[in-house]
Design a protein around this motif. Structure first.
Motif, PDB file in Angstrom:
ATOM      1  N   LEU A 276      16.766   7.919  11.927  1.00  6.41           N
ATOM      2  CA  LEU A 276      17.210   6.910  11.118  1.00  6.41           C
ATOM      3  C   LEU A 276      16.145   6.745   9.493  1.00  6.41           C
ATOM      4  CD1 LEU A 276      17.017   3.592  13.822  1.00  6.41           C
ATOM      5  CD2 LEU A 276      19.002   4.847  12.098  1.00  6.41           C
ATOM      6  N   CYS A 277      14.697   7.016   9.549  1.00 10.00           N
ATOM      7  CA  CYS A 277      14.330   6.597   8.413  1.00 10.00           C
ATOM      8  C   CYS A 277      13.811   7.734   8.252  1.00 10.00           C
ATOM      9  CB  CYS A 277      13.166   5.393   8.348  1.00 10.00           C
ATOM     10  SG  CYS A 277      14.219   3.657   9.075  1.00 10.00           S
ATOM     11  N   ARG A 278      13.087   9.113   8.757  1.00  6.06           N
ATOM     12  CA  ARG A 278      13.175  10.228   8.464  1.00  6.06           C
ATOM     13  C   ARG A 278      12.607  11.253   9.157  1.00  6.06           C
ATOM     14  NH1 ARG A 278       6.616  10.528   9.253  1.00  6.06           N
ATOM     15  NH2 ARG A 278       6.260   8.637  10.851  1.00  6.06           N
ATOM     16  N   ILE A 279      12.942  12.360   9.245  1.00 12.58           N
ATOM     17  CA  ILE A 279      13.148  13.524   9.627  1.00 12.58           C
ATOM     18  C   ILE A 279      12.118  13.534  11.105  1.00 12.58           C
ATOM     19  CG2 ILE A 279      11.900  15.187   8.159  1.00 12.58           C
ATOM     20  CD1 ILE A 279      14.055  17.277   9.125  1.00 12.58           C
ATOM     21  N   GLU A 280      10.647  13.281  10.830  1.00 16.53           N
ATOM     22  CA  GLU A 280       9.462  13.326  11.251  1.00 16.53           C
ATOM     23  C   GLU A 280       9.550  12.442  12.785  1.00 16.53           C
ATOM     24  OE1 GLU A 280       7.815  14.104   7.904  1.00 16.53           O
ATOM     25  OE2 GLU A 280       9.104  12.892   8.386  1.00 16.53           O
ATOM     26  N   GLU A 281      11.407  11.926  12.965  1.00 14.40           N
ATOM     27  CA  GLU A 281      11.298  10.592  14.332  1.00 14.40           C
ATOM     28  C   GLU A 281      11.802  11.741  15.277  1.00 14.40           C
ATOM     29  OE1 GLU A 281      13.937   8.106  12.923  1.00 14.40           O
ATOM     30  OE2 GLU A 281      12.571   6.613  11.398  1.00 14.40           O
ATOM     31  N   ARG A 282      12.435  12.853  14.565  1.00 14.35           N
ATOM     32  CA  ARG A 282      13.026  13.631  15.495  1.00 14.35           C
ATOM     33  C   ARG A 282      12.488  14.305  16.694  1.00 14.35           C
ATOM     34  NH1 ARG A 282      18.759  16.222  12.793  1.00 14.35           N
ATOM     35  NH2 ARG A 282      18.709  14.426  11.448  1.00 14.35           N
ATOM     36  N   VAL A 283      11.167  15.376  15.921  1.00 14.50           N
ATOM     37  CA  VAL A 283      10.259  15.894  16.891  1.00 14.50           C
ATOM     38  C   VAL A 283       9.145  14.703  17.246  1.00 14.50           C
ATOM     39  CG1 VAL A 283       8.905  17.422  16.857  1.00 14.50           C
ATOM     40  CG2 VAL A 283      10.941  17.476  15.062  1.00 14.50           C
ATOM     41  N   MET A 284       9.115  13.663  18.598  1.00 11.00           N
ATOM     42  CA  MET A 284       8.034  13.071  18.880  1.00 11.00           C
ATOM     43  C   MET A 284       6.789  13.741  20.118  1.00 11.00           C
ATOM     44  SD  MET A 284      10.034   9.814  19.204  1.00 11.00           S
ATOM     45  CE  MET A 284       8.429   8.841  18.287  1.00 11.00           C
ATOM     46  N   ILE A 285       5.939  13.697  19.605  1.00  8.16           N
ATOM     47  CA  ILE A 285       4.799  13.610  21.202  1.00  8.16           C
ATOM     48  C   ILE A 285       4.353  12.954  21.376  1.00  8.16           C
ATOM     49  CG2 ILE A 285       2.707  15.116  22.049  1.00  8.16           C
ATOM     50  CD1 ILE A 285       3.458  17.286  20.139  1.00  8.16           C
ATOM     51  N   ASP A 286       4.372  12.154  22.922  1.00  9.63           N
ATOM     52  CA  ASP A 286       3.289  11.234  23.440  1.00  9.63           C
ATOM     53  C   ASP A 286       4.661   9.817  22.765  1.00  9.63           C
ATOM     54  OD1 ASP A 286       2.836  12.472  25.212  1.00  9.63           O
ATOM     55  OD2 ASP A 286       0.373  13.074  24.090  1.00  9.63           O
ATOM     56  N   ALA A 287       5.292   9.908  22.356  1.00 12.84           N
ATOM     57  CA  ALA A 287       5.746   8.492  21.317  1.00 12.84           C
ATOM     58  C   ALA A 287       5.821   8.487  20.249  1.00 12.84           C
ATOM     59  CB  ALA A 287       5.995   7.477  22.501  1.00 12.84           C
ATOM     60  N   THR A 288       4.865   9.480  19.671  1.00 20.29           N
ATOM     61  CA  THR A 288       4.194   9.077  18.095  1.00 20.29           C
ATOM     62  C   THR A 288       5.385  10.320  17.522  1.00 20.29           C
ATOM     63  OG1 THR A 288       2.529   8.505  19.256  1.00 20.29           O
ATOM     64  CG2 THR A 288       2.602   9.321  17.108  1.00 20.29           C
ATOM     65  N   PRO A 289       5.589  10.156  16.871  1.00 19.68           N
ATOM     66  CA  PRO A 289       6.475  11.234  15.420  1.00 19.68           C
ATOM     67  C   PRO A 289       4.675  12.175  15.016  1.00 19.68           C
ATOM     68  CG  PRO A 289       7.497   9.291  15.121  1.00 19.68           C
ATOM     69  CD  PRO A 289       6.398   8.842  15.787  1.00 19.68           C
ATOM     70  N   ILE A 290       5.469  13.469  14.919  1.00 19.63           N
ATOM     71  CA  ILE A 290       4.426  14.225  14.392  1.00 19.63           C
ATOM     72  C   ILE A 290       3.932  14.211  13.430  1.00 19.63           C
ATOM     73  CG2 ILE A 290       4.870  15.580  16.353  1.00 19.63           C
ATOM     74  CD1 ILE A 290       6.407  17.725  13.650  1.00 19.63           C
ATOM     75  N   SER A 291       3.139  14.149  12.479  1.00 19.31           N
ATOM     76  CA  SER A 291       2.543  14.388  11.324  1.00 19.31           C
ATOM     77  C   SER A 291       3.578  15.666  10.306  1.00 19.31           C
ATOM     78  CB  SER A 291       1.283  14.439  11.067  1.00 19.31           C
ATOM     79  OG  SER A 291       1.055  15.844  10.556  1.00 19.31           O
ATOM     80  N   THR A 292       4.266  14.349   9.146  1.00 21.08           N
ATOM     81  CA  THR A 292       4.650  15.344   7.932  1.00 21.08           C
ATOM     82  C   THR A 292       4.152  17.088   7.888  1.00 21.08           C
ATOM     83  OG1 THR A 292       5.967  13.600   7.093  1.00 21.08           O
ATOM     84  CG2 THR A 292       5.859  15.718   5.195  1.00 21.08           C
ATOM     85  N   GLU A 293       2.582  16.886   8.045  1.00 14.99           N
ATOM     86  CA  GLU A 293       1.998  17.891   8.121  1.00 14.99           C
ATOM     87  C   GLU A 293       2.309  19.144   8.981  1.00 14.99           C
ATOM     88  OE1 GLU A 293       0.651  14.884   4.799  1.00 14.99           O
ATOM     89  OE2 GLU A 293       0.640  15.090   7.721  1.00 14.99           O
ATOM     90  N   ARG A 294       1.749  18.350   9.614  1.00  9.78           N
ATOM     91  CA  ARG A 294       2.496  19.418  10.866  1.00  9.78           C
ATOM     92  C   ARG A 294       3.539  20.665  11.275  1.00  9.78           C
ATOM     93  NH1 ARG A 294       2.140  23.146  13.277  1.00  9.78           N
ATOM     94  NH2 ARG A 294       1.594  22.965  15.750  1.00  9.78           N
ATOM     95  N   LEU A 295       4.745  19.418  10.730  1.00  7.96           N
ATOM     96  CA  LEU A 295       5.879  19.790  10.771  1.00  7.96           C
ATOM     97  C   LEU A 295       6.143  20.714   9.747  1.00  7.96           C
ATOM     98  CD1 LEU A 295       8.419  20.099  11.774  1.00  7.96           C
ATOM     99  CD2 LEU A 295      10.017  17.507  10.243  1.00  7.96           C
ATOM    100  N   ASP A 296       5.573  20.257   8.331  1.00 10.23           N
ATOM    101  CA  ASP A 296       6.063  21.372   7.758  1.00 10.23           C
ATOM    102  C   ASP A 296       4.834  22.996   7.638  1.00 10.23           C
ATOM    103  OD1 ASP A 296       6.103  22.168   4.512  1.00 10.23           O
ATOM    104  OD2 ASP A 296       4.573  22.048   4.658  1.00 10.23           O
TER     105      ASP A 296
END
Length: 427
Positions: A78-98
């Motif tokens: 919906l708002c930011r791409i990190e919402e697609r990758v979650m661990i324990d109901a929390t989006p991962i950080s932008t830095e971790r995804l990058d």
């Protein structure tokens, strides 16, 4: 953010349906190089025309509440791409995804892995994140279809097919039988299967395909629903005994989705959950854009329904939740050439007083023509050229209830911008 910039440079099927997706074997090859072959994770794989995001998120929340480290892959966001990758109901950080995407980009530049599309690369990177972050279980939502989807590189213990509808007939059809065949492609040997409602013809097709798989059919479940404030009570009757639990979700379709998630979790754990365990786990469930109610003046309901079947369910849920007789405003934007007239007809709302239109791919003029055809006296506003804060725009519809729907784009325009102006009262 070099990795995310690289990701955004890739061909994106979600934006352009003419983009060719990669064969599943090529995606598997990339994942094998980046992730390896022995992460130890176990998977629930969720496909379906509608409801797969809700089922996936609900299953992940239940598992996380029981102490497991759980990954969740969803699409779209919906708002930011990190919402697609979650661990324990929390989006991962932008830095971790990058960081993970940089690794995949480097391997691609070195020609050690094939060049993938945006969705495929994101999924491969996600699997690597889940493995490196120690996820024991992962719930994976397909992108589209199932058999040829990039996510089908996993060998899931449990497969869920939430629904089979008319969306994506061009890509998966031409018939609903073809669509079901694509979705059943995520079922591998030995996997347990949970299936949402199917008509008799499609059920016979599925039964033949799943003859050797342990299967739960939601059409065979006996349960009652009792809508209330903030959700509904579900009372399930079975040979194993009665269960009763409250879920913070509205409507019959949401009840089906909650039950599918519960049965998927029970299948992967190999045990039955108590009413108390279910209710405790679901108490913290939040599904943005899934009949999400923002209370205030006006009451705002945000739902990402974008096709015929989803619109039908949304219209029924709106009436069940609020009853008839309220003035209703509509905020609408649609994408990928979908038919706004068909959507409004399926929505089945007898009277809409005003509408705000957004350009999410389907031209505003087409939306306007459909709205006026259905509601000749409607007040129409072109929000694609408005610069006022979202809260002001919602108030300008001058209705008791505002329904925001038609696409993730339309819902994101409300949920992701000026959100504090929407919360004019307490939920």
């Amino acid at each position: 953010m070099r990795g995310i910039e690289w990701l955004e440079s890739l061909a994106n099927f979600e934006d352009d349906r003419s983009v060719a997706i990669s064969p599943v074997d090529l995606v598997r090859q990339a994942a094998t190089v980046l992730v390896g072959t022995n992460s130890g994770m176990r998977f629930i794989h969720v496909a379906g025309t509608n409801g797969k995001g809700s089922v996936a998120a609900t299953a992940a929340v239940l598992l996380g509440d029981m102490g497991f480290r759980v990954g969740l892959f969803r699409s779209p966001h919906l708002c930011r791409i990190e919402e697609r990758v979650m661990i324990d109901a929390t989006p991962i950080s932008t830095e971790r995804l990058d960081q993970e995407l940089v690794q995949l980009a480097t391997l691609t530049d070195q020609q050690l892995v094939p060049r993938l599309t945006h969705f495929e690369a994101l999924f491969v990177a996600t699997l690597s994140v889940f493995a490196l972050e120690g996820c024991e279980l992962a719930v994976i939502e397909t992108g589209m279809g199932g058999r040829d989807d990039a996510t089908n590189i996993i060998d899931a213990d449990v497969a869920v097919i939430t629904s089979v509808g008319h969306d994506h007939l061009v890509e998966l059809g031409p018939t609903l039988a073809d669509v079901l065949d694509h979705k059943l492609g995520i079922v591998h040997d030995g996997a347990a299967v949970c299936l949402g409602p199917l008509d008799s013809v499609l059920r016979a097709q599925a039964a033949d395909r799943l003859a050797l798989n342990p299967t739960i059919w939601i059409d065979d479940l006996e349960f009652e629903r009792f809508p209330g404030v903030g959700g509904q009570e579900i009372v399930e009757h079975s040979a194993l005994g009665e269960r009763s639990f409250f879920v913070p979700l509205f409507g019959q379709t949401s009840a089906w989705n909650a039950l599918l998630a519960i049965y998927a979790v029970e299948a992967i754990l190999g045990r039955r959950l108590s009413s108390e365990r279910i209710e405790t786990g679901l108490a913290r469930l939040h599904l943005p854009g899934c009949f999400e109610v923002l209370r205030g003046r006006p009451i705002v309901v945000v739902d990402t329904a974008h096709n015929r079947e989803a619109a039908q369910a949304l219209g029924a849920t709106l009436i069940e939740t609020f009853g008839p007789g309220h003035s209703i405003g509509l905020v609408m934007g649609m994408s990928h050439g979908r038919d706004p007239s068909d959507f409004l007809l399926a929505l089945g709302i007898a009277s809409v007083d005003s509408i705000g239109l957004l350009d999410c791919g389907v031209p505003v003029k087409d939306l306007m023509d459909a709205a006026v055809a259905h509601y000749p006296d409607i007040k129409v506003m072109d929000w694609s050229v408005e610069l006022r804060p979202v809260g002001e725009l919602l108030s300008s519809l001058d209705t008791e209830i505002v329904l925001v729907t038609g696409s993730h784009c339309a819902c994101g325009a409300v949920l992701c911008k000026d959100t504090p102006t929407l919360l004019l009262g307490t939920p």
